[in-house]
Scaffold this motif. Structure first.
Motif, short mmCIF file in Angstrom:
data_model
loop_
_atom_site.label_atom_id
_atom_site.label_comp_id
_atom_site.label_asym_id
_atom_site.label_seq_id
_atom_site.Cartn_x
_atom_site.Cartn_y
_atom_site.Cartn_z
N ASP A 9 0.85 -1.19 0.00
CA ASP A 9 0.00 0.00 0.00
C ASP A 9 0.89 1.24 0.00
OD1 ASP A 9 -1.97 1.88 0.27
OD2 ASP A 9 -2.78 1.12 2.15
N SER A 10 0.85 2.00 -1.08
CA SER A 10 1.64 3.22 -1.15
C SER A 10 0.72 4.42 -1.28
CB SER A 10 2.61 3.20 -2.34
OG SER A 10 1.92 3.38 -3.56
N SER A 11 1.11 5.53 -0.67
CA SER A 11 0.29 6.74 -0.68
C SER A 11 1.16 7.96 -0.93
CB SER A 11 -0.45 6.89 0.66
OG SER A 11 -1.20 8.08 0.70
N ASN A 12 0.86 8.68 -2.00
CA ASN A 12 1.55 9.93 -2.34
C ASN A 12 3.07 9.78 -2.31
OD1 ASN A 12 1.65 12.70 -3.04
ND2 ASN A 12 1.93 13.29 -0.90
N LEU A 13 3.57 8.69 -2.85
CA LEU A 13 5.00 8.40 -2.77
C LEU A 13 5.77 9.30 -3.74
CD1 LEU A 13 6.70 6.35 -1.14
CD2 LEU A 13 6.78 4.95 -3.20
N GLN A 14 6.79 9.96 -3.20
CA GLN A 14 7.61 10.86 -3.99
C GLN A 14 9.08 10.58 -3.73
OE1 GLN A 14 6.48 15.03 -3.65
NE2 GLN A 14 4.39 14.47 -3.08
N LYS A 15 9.88 10.75 -4.79
CA LYS A 15 11.32 10.64 -4.65
C LYS A 15 11.98 11.65 -5.58
CE LYS A 15 15.34 9.19 -3.34
NZ LYS A 15 15.83 9.44 -1.97
N THR A 16 12.79 12.53 -4.98
CA THR A 16 13.52 13.52 -5.76
C THR A 16 15.01 13.31 -5.54
OG1 THR A 16 11.72 15.12 -5.48
CG2 THR A 16 13.86 15.98 -6.17
N TYR A 17 15.73 13.14 -6.64
CA TYR A 17 17.18 12.96 -6.57
C TYR A 17 17.87 14.33 -6.64
CZ TYR A 17 16.44 7.96 -7.40
OH TYR A 17 16.04 6.65 -7.30
N SER A 66 3.81 0.70 2.70
CA SER A 66 3.86 -0.36 3.70
C SER A 66 3.69 -1.71 3.02
CB SER A 66 2.76 -0.16 4.75
OG SER A 66 1.47 -0.21 4.16
N ILE A 67 4.31 -2.71 3.63
CA ILE A 67 4.18 -4.10 3.17
C ILE A 67 3.54 -4.89 4.29
CG2 ILE A 67 5.39 -6.13 2.31
CD1 ILE A 67 5.76 -3.72 0.49
N LEU A 68 2.35 -5.42 4.05
CA LEU A 68 1.60 -6.17 5.07
C LEU A 68 1.48 -5.38 6.37
CD1 LEU A 68 3.18 -9.66 4.34
CD2 LEU A 68 0.85 -8.93 3.78
N ASN A 78 11.13 -5.80 9.71
CA ASN A 78 10.01 -6.71 9.51
C ASN A 78 9.60 -6.79 8.05
OD1 ASN A 78 9.34 -7.95 12.00
ND2 ASN A 78 8.56 -5.99 12.77
N VAL A 79 9.72 -5.69 7.32
CA VAL A 79 9.41 -5.72 5.89
C VAL A 79 10.28 -6.75 5.18
CG1 VAL A 79 9.59 -4.41 3.73
CG2 VAL A 79 8.52 -3.37 5.74
N ARG A 80 11.56 -6.77 5.52
CA ARG A 80 12.51 -7.67 4.83
C ARG A 80 12.19 -9.14 5.06
NH1 ARG A 80 16.98 -3.77 7.14
NH2 ARG A 80 16.87 -2.10 5.57
N LYS A 81 11.50 -9.45 6.15
CA LYS A 81 11.11 -10.84 6.41
C LYS A 81 10.03 -11.31 5.45
CE LYS A 81 12.00 -10.53 11.42
NZ LYS A 81 11.37 -10.56 12.75
N HIS A 82 9.30 -10.37 4.88
CA HIS A 82 8.14 -10.70 4.06
C HIS A 82 8.37 -10.57 2.56
CE1 HIS A 82 5.34 -11.15 7.43
NE2 HIS A 82 5.89 -10.07 7.97
N ILE A 83 9.55 -10.11 2.16
CA ILE A 83 9.80 -9.88 0.73
C ILE A 83 11.03 -10.64 0.26
CG2 ILE A 83 8.75 -7.58 0.84
CD1 ILE A 83 11.59 -6.40 0.73
N ALA A 84 11.07 -10.87 -1.06
CA ALA A 84 12.26 -11.38 -1.73
C ALA A 84 12.39 -10.60 -3.03
CB ALA A 84 12.15 -12.87 -2.01
N VAL A 85 13.60 -10.20 -3.34
CA VAL A 85 13.82 -9.26 -4.44
C VAL A 85 14.80 -9.82 -5.46
CG1 VAL A 85 14.46 -6.89 -5.05
CG2 VAL A 85 13.48 -7.38 -2.78
N VAL A 86 14.47 -9.68 -6.74
CA VAL A 86 15.42 -9.94 -7.82
C VAL A 86 15.65 -8.60 -8.53
CG1 VAL A 86 15.92 -11.19 -9.94
CG2 VAL A 86 14.63 -12.31 -8.13
N PRO A 87 16.74 -7.89 -8.17
CA PRO A 87 16.98 -6.58 -8.78
C PRO A 87 17.32 -6.69 -10.26
CG PRO A 87 18.31 -6.91 -6.78
CD PRO A 87 17.75 -8.24 -7.17
N GLN A 88 17.11 -5.60 -10.97
CA GLN A 88 17.38 -5.58 -12.40
C GLN A 88 18.84 -5.91 -12.70
OE1 GLN A 88 17.49 -2.09 -15.80
NE2 GLN A 88 15.84 -2.04 -14.30
#
Length: 310
Positions: A9-17, A66-68, A78-88
């Motif tokens: 669940d994401s809300s108004n997510l912003q990222k500026t470099y 948020s994740i779960l 706790n987020v890392r316990k619930h996810i697995a990632v294959v980066p590009q």
């Protein structure tokens, strides 16, 4: 498995470099459990930035995700316990075998060695890597190396698998094999997959839901069929080397694509346009609406392989 209906669940997510480059611009979306959700867009759309924030690898500038129910900033452990990632950019270690890779990965996630070996054997069988289990990855094809990475993630039994451009650079047969693995996994495990891609056919074939994003903004989201219905009752006429003297805009929305134009035309006027093109000796083809057409209609340009920051 968690009882949460909404996995992400994401809300108004912003990222500026640095330099004021805005990679995400108020992205709000939810991903349901037991589905394949695709983020679709060109390179530079913000897909990789989004998944890096979701994977606790990057901090957002604003907004929440948020994740779960676990906030990725305040509750990253706790987020890392619930996810697995294959980066590009992920690549398997050249001198490890598929079996060694999966086993090492699971031990690193906290499984004891015996359980890790057992689950690695299961993953090897499920992903049809039996005949390659003891061959070092340096001697495997690109498609098989990618399959090893996906096997590592799937063997974790994580609630959410994040696959960032999992078929980038693969040949058509290897891509098809990855697609089958992903779809079978979700069907059998009822787990959830967040997939990023700029391949339209990949998103359309695999996705239960998808979101088209561009320059960090959400353009449209829904099922593949509901998204295509935005251009309901229209077809696409592709005209090569169009005659500038013809007012194609009188037939519908016109967008340039290289040396051709695409005309989003009411189906009732297709014969009229084709007849005109034939009289002018113009090459024309007509087809049904695709996801790419929806994207082009929404943002006014073709998905390409530019190298803008993701």
């Amino acid at each position: 498995m968690s009882d949460y209906t909404i996995v992400l669940d994401s809300s108004n997510l912003q990222k500026t470099y640095g330099g004021g480059i805005r990679a995400l611009d108020g992205l709000t979306l939810q991903i349901k459990r037991g589905t394949i959700f695709s983020l679709l867009g060109p390179n530079g759309a913000g897909k990789t930035t989004f998944v890096r924030i979701a994977a606790t690898q990057l901090l957002p500038s604003c907004g929440t995700i948020s994740i779960l129910g676990h906030d990725v900033v305040r509750d990253a452990k706790n987020v890392r316990k619930h996810i697995a990632v294959v980066p590009q950019e992920a690549r398997p270690l050249s001198l490890q075998t598929p079996f060694e890779h999966i086993t090492t990965y699971l031990v690193a996630r906290g499984l004891n060695f015996n359980d890790a070996r057992k689950r690695a054997n299961e993953a090897i069988q499920d992903l049809k890597l039996d005949s390659h289990r003891n061959i070092i990855c340096a001697n495997l094809s690109g498609g098989l190396r990618q399959r090893v990475l996906i096997a590592m993630a799937m063997s974790s039994d994580a609630d959410l698998l994040i696959l960032d451009e999992p078929t980038l650079g693969l040949d058509p047969l290897a891509r098809l094999e990855v697609w089958n693995l992903v779809r079978d996994y979700v069907t059998k495990s009822k787990r959830t997959i967040l997939l990023t891609t700029h391949y339209m056919d990949e998103a359309e074939l695999l996705s239960d839901e998808l979101a088209i994003i561009d320059r960090g903004k959400l353009m449209v989201r829904g099922t593949p069929s509901s998204i295509k219905s935005r251009l309901e009752n229209r077809s696409v006429a592709v005209i090569k080397s169009p005659d500038d003297s013809i007012d194609f805009q009188s037939y519908g929305q016109v967008l340039k694509a290289g040396s051709s134009i695409r005309v989003f035309i009411d189906r009732r006027r297709v014969d009229e346009l084709v007849s005109l093109c034939l009289k002018k000796n113009l090459e024309v083809s007509v087809r049904q609406i695709s996801l790419e057409d929806v994207f082009i209609s929404e943002v006014g340009r073709v998905i390409d392989d530019d190298s803008t920051t993701n």
